[in-house]
Design an enzyme around this catalytic site. Structure first.
Site, short mmCIF file in Angstrom:
data_model
loop_
_atom_site.label_atom_id
_atom_site.label_comp_id
_atom_site.label_asym_id
_atom_site.label_seq_id
_atom_site.Cartn_x
_atom_site.Cartn_y
_atom_site.Cartn_z
N HIS A 22 0.86 -1.29 -0.05
CA HIS A 22 0.01 0.09 0.04
C HIS A 22 0.90 1.11 -0.05
O HIS A 22 0.52 2.05 -0.61
CB HIS A 22 -0.94 -0.10 1.06
CG HIS A 22 -2.02 -1.18 1.22
ND1 HIS A 22 -2.31 -1.56 2.26
CD2 HIS A 22 -2.29 -1.83 0.24
CE1 HIS A 22 -3.15 -2.81 1.96
NE2 HIS A 22 -3.08 -3.01 0.69
N ASP A 120 -5.82 6.69 0.63
CA ASP A 120 -5.78 5.25 -0.16
C ASP A 120 -6.92 4.46 0.46
O ASP A 120 -7.88 4.91 1.13
CB ASP A 120 -4.52 4.57 -0.09
CG ASP A 120 -4.56 3.75 1.22
OD1 ASP A 120 -5.38 3.63 2.08
OD2 ASP A 120 -3.45 3.24 1.23
N TRP A 374 -1.81 -5.68 -8.08
CA TRP A 374 -1.64 -4.80 -9.18
C TRP A 374 -0.44 -3.74 -9.54
O TRP A 374 -0.11 -3.65 -10.48
CB TRP A 374 -2.90 -3.80 -8.85
CG TRP A 374 -3.19 -2.99 -10.16
CD1 TRP A 374 -3.05 -1.61 -10.49
CD2 TRP A 374 -3.73 -3.44 -11.66
NE1 TRP A 374 -3.50 -1.25 -11.50
CE2 TRP A 374 -3.73 -2.22 -12.45
CE3 TRP A 374 -4.17 -4.67 -11.88
CZ2 TRP A 374 -4.46 -2.36 -13.52
CZ3 TRP A 374 -4.62 -4.96 -13.19
CH2 TRP A 374 -5.08 -3.74 -13.94
N1 UDP Z 1 8.19 -6.25 -4.41
C1 UDP Z 1 9.58 -6.39 -4.30
N2 UDP Z 1 10.25 -7.61 -4.12
C2 UDP Z 1 9.59 -8.63 -3.85
C3 UDP Z 1 8.30 -8.52 -3.76
C4 UDP Z 1 7.61 -7.20 -3.97
O1 UDP Z 1 10.13 -5.26 -4.89
O2 UDP Z 1 10.47 -9.65 -3.66
C5 UDP Z 1 7.40 -5.19 -4.34
C6 UDP Z 1 6.68 -4.99 -5.80
O3 UDP Z 1 7.85 -4.72 -6.72
C7 UDP Z 1 5.51 -4.27 -5.98
C8 UDP Z 1 4.93 -4.41 -4.54
O4 UDP Z 1 6.23 -5.00 -3.84
O5 UDP Z 1 5.86 -2.90 -6.00
C9 UDP Z 1 4.06 -5.59 -4.39
O6 UDP Z 1 2.80 -4.94 -4.82
P1 UDP Z 1 1.59 -5.84 -5.51
O7 UDP Z 1 0.47 -5.14 -5.50
O8 UDP Z 1 2.01 -6.54 -6.57
O9 UDP Z 1 1.24 -6.96 -4.27
P2 UDP Z 1 0.87 -6.81 -2.78
O10 UDP Z 1 2.10 -6.93 -2.05
O11 UDP Z 1 0.17 -5.74 -2.67
O12 UDP Z 1 0.26 -8.46 -2.83
#
Ligand code: UDP
Length: 487
Positions: A22, A120, A374
């Protein structure tokens, strides 16, 4: 060098709920407002105790260099309201609710008066605080318009449909939009008796209380749902304000001093578009059985990979949402025996967290096996990387359906991974299809087209750039009117 306050035409506050997934999109929105629209931005982050990754992210020099002013709302203790079954959405809403006094005093405490507040999607309960301060108020949903349509329309579905949505035999109709298959509904809709469903209904109502909804999407990727949100008579009865498609806004990371370059160096040595990147976002985990099958599938595919692994838990669990991302060292002992040795020349296994934005940008990366969060989805599309859609939680099943059936930039297992373990043979076929076969090349062509349309949308006079300008003009007008009245 710090810009002088007067160089900015407006000052906007953005309120973020906790969790890396987030905070990242809020910071990215803030950076864009500063860099492209010359707006001063103060980001207010509802923090959680003991999350070093959150703290690191907030304090990163990347943010300071972009003139983002960041105010941390002190963590609140909600442990008395939690038990083992408290779901993620409930936790988030409880955290934000308990933090409201802190939010109010932080908003009042900023040194240059705010001209608007953007919250948000989990912070809609703070919208009345904007009213107290006589500020225009917006909701930022770092997701797509189809998800927004489902969320604002869910209170209507709640009145019209009896029983559990997942037992419903027909797709759920949203006026003017593609219907949502019952198995694809967002997590909070899976059990109508759970508190997180009631919280989700509140969120949907909250979106519609704002002066406008900003979304991290763009016209070409989401035309049907955007049109419906703007024009469909039935949907306009629930969402009467403007909707702004301002994306795709993604992280623009640089390799910096202190950055461990092992992965990039390895990628540098691989052929173009040959590597599959496997990762399940900031909070996704797999069951032990699924980890085993995935490992075997990768190995049998004989394709190159980078896999961000995490210890097993219940498949699709979001329990680790607040804590994951903390680098745990050591060799993962939950992988099949001998896997690391056998795949030594084939792939890289990274424990817990990797610099995803950099990996997806690298020319050797040819596919992304993703949980379809997303942010990850947008990072993949904007780098022209096709996906294997492996949705786990939140709105990811809907995203996966959009990516495979509407946009044609992803393939997916025959059954939802949250329902059935995807066996090694199927993993092997998916991986080979993505990296080696003609179908993968077709996906790549389509995702390249989307990448170009995304670039266009964000460019000066592009649809997302213009959409943001319209929202900012509205804020500017309100501010000018207020100054006029005060004078
Ligand atoms: N991310 C990262 N490294 C990881 C896992 C996630 O940099 O090993 C970052 C990814 O680039 C993205 C965010 O964490 O910007 C994950 O957001 P997303 O909406 O895809 O998934 P959520 O974590 O909300 O399920």
């Amino acid at each position: 060098m710090e810009k002088d306050n007067n160089e900015f035409k407006l000052h906007i506050g953005i309120l973020s709920s906790p969790g890396i997934g987030h905070i990242i999109p809020v910071l990215v929105l803030g950076k864009r407002l500063v860099a492209v629209h010359n707006v001063k931005v103060t980001v207010f982050v509802v923090t959680t105790a003991g999350s070093p990754t959150e703290a690191q992210l907030i304090k990163s020099s990347d943010m300071a260099e972009n003139h983002l002013n960041i105010v941390e709302i002190p963590p609140v203790d909600i442990s008395a309201f939690l038990d083992d079954n408290t779901k993620m959405v409930t936790q988030l809403c409880l955290l934000v609710r308990a933090a409201l006094p802190g939010v109010r005093s932080a908003l009042r405490g900023v040194n240059r008066r705010l001209d608007a507040l953007i919250v948000d999607l989990f912070c809609t309960e703070a919208l009345p605080v904007a009213d107290e301060l006589n500020l225009p108020k917006f909701v930022y949903v770092p997701s797509n318009a189809w998800f927004v349509a489902l969320t604002v329309y869910c209170p209507v579905l709640d009145r019209e449909i009896a029983g559990q949505y997942v037992d419903w035999e027909k797709p759920l109709g949203i006026p003017g939009c593609k219907p949502v298959r019952p198995e694809d509904v967002v997590d909070p809709m899976l059990d109508r008796n759970d508190q997180q469903y009631r919280e989700y209904l509140g969120q949907g109502r909250g979106f519609t209380m704002s002066d406008g909804i900003l979304m991290n999407t763009w016209e070409d990727v989401d035309p049907g749902s955007l049109k419906a949100l703007r024009e469909n008579e039935t949907l306009r009865k629930v969402v009467s304000g403007p909707v702004y498609a301002v994306g795709p806004l993604t992280r623009d990371m640089e390799e910096r001093d202190g950055f461990d370059g092992t992965i990039m160096q390895w990628l540098d040595k691989q052929p173009r578009e040959s590597v599959l990147y496997v990762s399940f976002g900031s909070g996704g985990t797999l069951s032990a059985e699924q980890i085993t099958e995935l490992a075997w599938g990768l190995e049998l595919s004989e394709q190159r990979f980078i896999w961000v692994v995490r210890p097993p838990s219940q498949c699709g669990s979001d329990k680790s949402f607040f804590t994951i991302g903390q680098g745990a060292d050591g060799t993962p002992d939950y992988l099949p025996e001998g896997f690391l040795t056998r795949t030594h020349n084939q792939g890289l296994v990274v424990s817990m967290w990797a610099e995803q934005a950099l990996i997806l940008r690298h020319p050797s990366t040819g596919g992304f096996l993703s949980h379809c969060g997303w942010n990850s989805t947008l990072e993949s599309i904007t780098n022209g990387v096709p996906m294997i859609a492996w949705p786990l939680y939140a709105e990811q099943r809907q995203n996966a359906t959009m990516l495979t059936e509407e946009l044609g930039v992803a393939i997916r297992p025959a059954k939802l991974p949250t329902k059935e373990v995807v066996a090694r043979e199927e993993v092997k076929t998916l991986v080979k299809t993505m990296v080696q076969y003609k179908e993968g090349k077709e996906l790549r062509k389509r995702v390249q087209k989307l990448r170009i349309s995304a670039e266009k949308a964000l460019s000066t006079e592009g649809s997302s750039y213009n959409s943001m300008c319209v929202a900012l003009n509205m804020i500017q007008k309100r501010r000018d009117l207020k100054l006029h009245i005060d004078a």
